[in-house]
Design a protein around this motif. Structure first.
Motif, mmCIF file in Angstrom:
data_model
loop_
_atom_site.group_PDB
_atom_site.id
_atom_site.type_symbol
_atom_site.label_atom_id
_atom_site.label_comp_id
_atom_site.label_asym_id
_atom_site.label_seq_id
_atom_site.Cartn_x
_atom_site.Cartn_y
_atom_site.Cartn_z
ATOM 1 N N GLU A 47 8.261 3.373 -1.323
ATOM 2 C CA GLU A 47 7.678 4.207 -0.418
ATOM 3 C C GLU A 47 7.861 5.831 -0.784
ATOM 4 O OE1 GLU A 47 6.807 5.051 4.286
ATOM 5 O OE2 GLU A 47 8.506 3.937 3.466
ATOM 6 N N ALA A 48 6.938 6.804 -0.636
ATOM 7 C CA ALA A 48 7.408 8.205 -1.117
ATOM 8 C C ALA A 48 6.505 8.589 0.443
ATOM 9 C CB ALA A 48 6.418 8.607 -2.027
ATOM 10 N N PHE A 49 7.558 8.828 1.527
ATOM 11 C CA PHE A 49 7.105 9.452 2.644
ATOM 12 C C PHE A 49 7.051 10.764 2.994
ATOM 13 C CE2 PHE A 49 11.262 7.618 2.880
ATOM 14 C CZ PHE A 49 11.911 8.492 3.371
ATOM 15 N N ALA A 50 7.465 11.737 2.403
ATOM 16 C CA ALA A 50 7.474 13.117 2.913
ATOM 17 C C ALA A 50 7.984 14.021 1.806
ATOM 18 C CB ALA A 50 8.285 13.245 4.232
ATOM 19 N N ILE A 51 7.915 15.237 2.119
ATOM 20 C CA ILE A 51 8.301 16.220 1.363
ATOM 21 C C ILE A 51 9.272 16.959 2.663
ATOM 22 C CG2 ILE A 51 8.126 18.568 0.337
ATOM 23 C CD1 ILE A 51 6.633 16.212 -0.921
ATOM 24 N N GLY A 52 10.704 17.228 2.152
ATOM 25 C CA GLY A 52 11.621 17.663 2.986
ATOM 26 C C GLY A 52 12.267 18.786 2.393
ATOM 27 N N THR A 53 13.083 19.646 3.178
ATOM 28 C CA THR A 53 14.044 20.631 2.837
ATOM 29 C C THR A 53 15.591 20.263 3.124
ATOM 30 O OG1 THR A 53 14.289 21.218 5.462
ATOM 31 C CG2 THR A 53 12.355 22.218 4.159
ATOM 32 N N GLU A 54 16.405 20.998 2.637
ATOM 33 C CA GLU A 54 17.590 20.536 2.744
ATOM 34 C C GLU A 54 18.304 20.211 4.031
ATOM 35 O OE1 GLU A 54 19.513 24.000 0.968
ATOM 36 O OE2 GLU A 54 19.258 23.331 -1.086
ATOM 37 N N GLU A 55 17.505 20.904 5.013
ATOM 38 C CA GLU A 55 17.877 20.616 6.559
ATOM 39 C C GLU A 55 17.586 19.224 6.777
ATOM 40 O OE1 GLU A 55 16.135 23.455 5.594
ATOM 41 O OE2 GLU A 55 17.820 24.850 5.901
ATOM 42 N N ASP A 56 16.354 18.630 6.304
ATOM 43 C CA ASP A 56 16.070 17.447 6.601
ATOM 44 C C ASP A 56 16.704 16.424 5.898
ATOM 45 O OD1 ASP A 56 13.563 18.300 7.788
ATOM 46 O OD2 ASP A 56 12.692 18.691 5.770
ATOM 47 N N ILE A 57 17.313 16.629 4.547
ATOM 48 C CA ILE A 57 18.301 15.758 3.970
ATOM 49 C C ILE A 57 19.638 15.865 4.785
ATOM 50 C CG2 ILE A 57 19.181 15.490 1.915
ATOM 51 C CD1 ILE A 57 17.097 16.831 0.549
ATOM 52 N N ALA A 58 20.271 16.693 5.215
ATOM 53 C CA ALA A 58 21.256 16.896 5.849
ATOM 54 C C ALA A 58 21.379 15.929 7.109
ATOM 55 C CB ALA A 58 21.989 18.160 6.054
ATOM 56 N N LEU A 86 0.843 -1.161 0.146
ATOM 57 C CA LEU A 86 0.060 -0.009 0.091
ATOM 58 C C LEU A 86 0.730 1.135 0.060
ATOM 59 C CD1 LEU A 86 -2.724 -1.004 2.494
ATOM 60 C CD2 LEU A 86 -2.793 -0.513 -0.004
ATOM 61 N N GLY A 87 2.038 1.143 0.492
ATOM 62 C CA GLY A 87 2.843 2.432 0.562
ATOM 63 C C GLY A 87 3.827 2.509 -0.770
ATOM 64 N N SER A 88 3.657 1.652 -1.732
ATOM 65 C CA SER A 88 4.447 1.683 -3.004
ATOM 66 C C SER A 88 3.772 2.730 -3.975
ATOM 67 C CB SER A 88 4.380 0.480 -3.918
ATOM 68 O OG SER A 88 4.802 -0.591 -3.116
ATOM 69 N N ARG A 89 4.850 3.611 -4.518
ATOM 70 C CA ARG A 89 4.204 4.838 -5.283
ATOM 71 C C ARG A 89 5.015 4.603 -6.529
ATOM 72 N NH1 ARG A 89 0.765 4.618 -2.217
ATOM 73 N NH2 ARG A 89 0.160 6.110 -0.391
ATOM 74 N N ILE A 90 4.410 5.406 -7.517
ATOM 75 C CA ILE A 90 4.937 5.503 -8.945
ATOM 76 C C ILE A 90 5.194 6.954 -9.209
ATOM 77 C CG2 ILE A 90 4.827 5.366 -11.453
ATOM 78 C CD1 ILE A 90 2.787 3.201 -10.906
ATOM 79 N N LEU A 91 6.566 7.437 -9.242
ATOM 80 C CA LEU A 91 6.858 8.636 -9.423
ATOM 81 C C LEU A 91 6.992 9.198 -10.841
ATOM 82 C CD1 LEU A 91 10.136 8.975 -7.195
ATOM 83 C CD2 LEU A 91 7.639 9.163 -6.501
ATOM 84 N N LEU A 92 6.135 9.952 -11.520
ATOM 85 C CA LEU A 92 5.912 10.202 -12.527
ATOM 86 C C LEU A 92 6.949 11.584 -12.978
ATOM 87 C CD1 LEU A 92 2.171 10.052 -13.314
ATOM 88 C CD2 LEU A 92 3.818 8.330 -13.602
ATOM 89 N N LEU A 93 7.838 11.245 -13.908
ATOM 90 C CA LEU A 93 8.747 12.355 -14.161
ATOM 91 C C LEU A 93 8.833 12.298 -16.028
ATOM 92 C CD1 LEU A 93 10.476 9.864 -12.528
ATOM 93 C CD2 LEU A 93 11.472 11.944 -11.855
ATOM 94 N N GLU A 94 9.569 13.528 -16.442
ATOM 95 C CA GLU A 94 9.873 13.765 -17.749
ATOM 96 C C GLU A 94 11.317 13.410 -17.855
ATOM 97 O OE1 GLU A 94 9.515 16.643 -21.304
ATOM 98 O OE2 GLU A 94 7.772 16.717 -20.198
ATOM 99 N N CYS A 95 11.602 12.324 -18.683
ATOM 100 C CA CYS A 95 13.000 12.009 -18.826
ATOM 101 C C CYS A 95 13.493 11.978 -20.186
ATOM 102 C CB CYS A 95 13.418 10.599 -18.145
ATOM 103 S SG CYS A 95 12.892 10.521 -16.408
ATOM 104 N N SER A 96 14.261 12.838 -20.791
ATOM 105 C CA SER A 96 14.523 12.600 -22.185
ATOM 106 C C SER A 96 13.443 12.884 -23.239
ATOM 107 C CB SER A 96 15.265 11.366 -22.416
ATOM 108 O OG SER A 96 16.505 10.984 -21.739
ATOM 109 N N GLY A 97 12.625 13.668 -22.538
ATOM 110 C CA GLY A 97 11.256 14.264 -23.374
ATOM 111 C C GLY A 97 10.353 13.198 -23.553
ATOM 112 N N LEU A 98 10.409 12.218 -22.491
ATOM 113 C CA LEU A 98 9.417 11.098 -22.355
ATOM 114 C C LEU A 98 8.730 10.974 -20.911
ATOM 115 C CD1 LEU A 98 8.171 8.505 -23.830
ATOM 116 C CD2 LEU A 98 9.900 7.457 -23.116
ATOM 117 N N GLN A 99 7.428 11.138 -20.991
ATOM 118 C CA GLN A 99 6.933 10.698 -19.512
ATOM 119 C C GLN A 99 7.139 9.312 -19.044
ATOM 120 O OE1 GLN A 99 5.367 12.905 -17.628
ATOM 121 N NE2 GLN A 99 3.452 11.823 -16.791
ATOM 122 N N VAL A 100 7.866 9.026 -17.916
ATOM 123 C CA VAL A 100 8.083 7.750 -17.566
ATOM 124 C C VAL A 100 7.758 7.623 -15.848
ATOM 125 C CG1 VAL A 100 9.931 7.222 -18.972
ATOM 126 C CG2 VAL A 100 10.376 8.168 -16.562
#
Length: 134
Positions: free
Chosen positions: A102-113, A82-96
């Motif tokens: 899991e995709a679990f949060a939106i974070g800042t540079e401080e969160d990453i560090a 249930l936690g699996s997610r599909i990230l949709l991106l444009e790569c080399s002009g193609l939607q993939v």
């Protein structure tokens, strides 16, 4: 608010850099929100015969190739939960689509560090697989 709604809100609000925090297997990763078009829950995919694809996602009238990031990075399949997610991106002009554990949060540079996460851009990982698409 869902992760997809947070992505749309954060990218349109013009705030300081924000990142999607996600997992590929046991690896905690991040990617800049501006790289993403959307994040969708695990969905039933149409079968794929192309090498490296796990299937095709029918999304808003488009047929999008979906790749398993764990298979690409770790050589093992993502457990579909249930936690699996599909990230949709444009790569080399193609939607993939990039399936992640899991995709679990939106974070800042401080969160990453503070967490020691690894930068992982799905487009960079999928370059050769995308090039093999018909």
């Amino acid at each position: 608010m869902s992760i997809a709604e947070e992505v749309a809100s954060a990218t349109s609000a013009g705030r300081r850099k924000q990142y999607l925090l996600f997992a590929v297997g046991d690896i905690r990763c991040y990617v800049e929100l501006t790289r993403l078009n959307s994040v969708v829950p695990w969905a039933t995919l149409s079968p794929a015969e192309e090498d490296g694809l796990i299937g095709w996602l029918n999304y808003r009238g488009s047929r999008i190739p979906v790749f398993d990031m764990a298979k690409q990075v770790l050589g093992e399949e993502t457990s579909r939960t249930l936690g699996s997610r599909i990230l949709l991106l444009e790569c080399s002009g193609l939607q993939v689509g990039a399936l992640v554990s899991e995709a679990f949060a939106i974070g800042t540079e401080e969160d990453i560090a503070a967490s020691g996460m690894e930068r992982l851009d799905p487009c960079e990982v999928l370059t050769s697989a995308i090039a093999r698409l018909p």
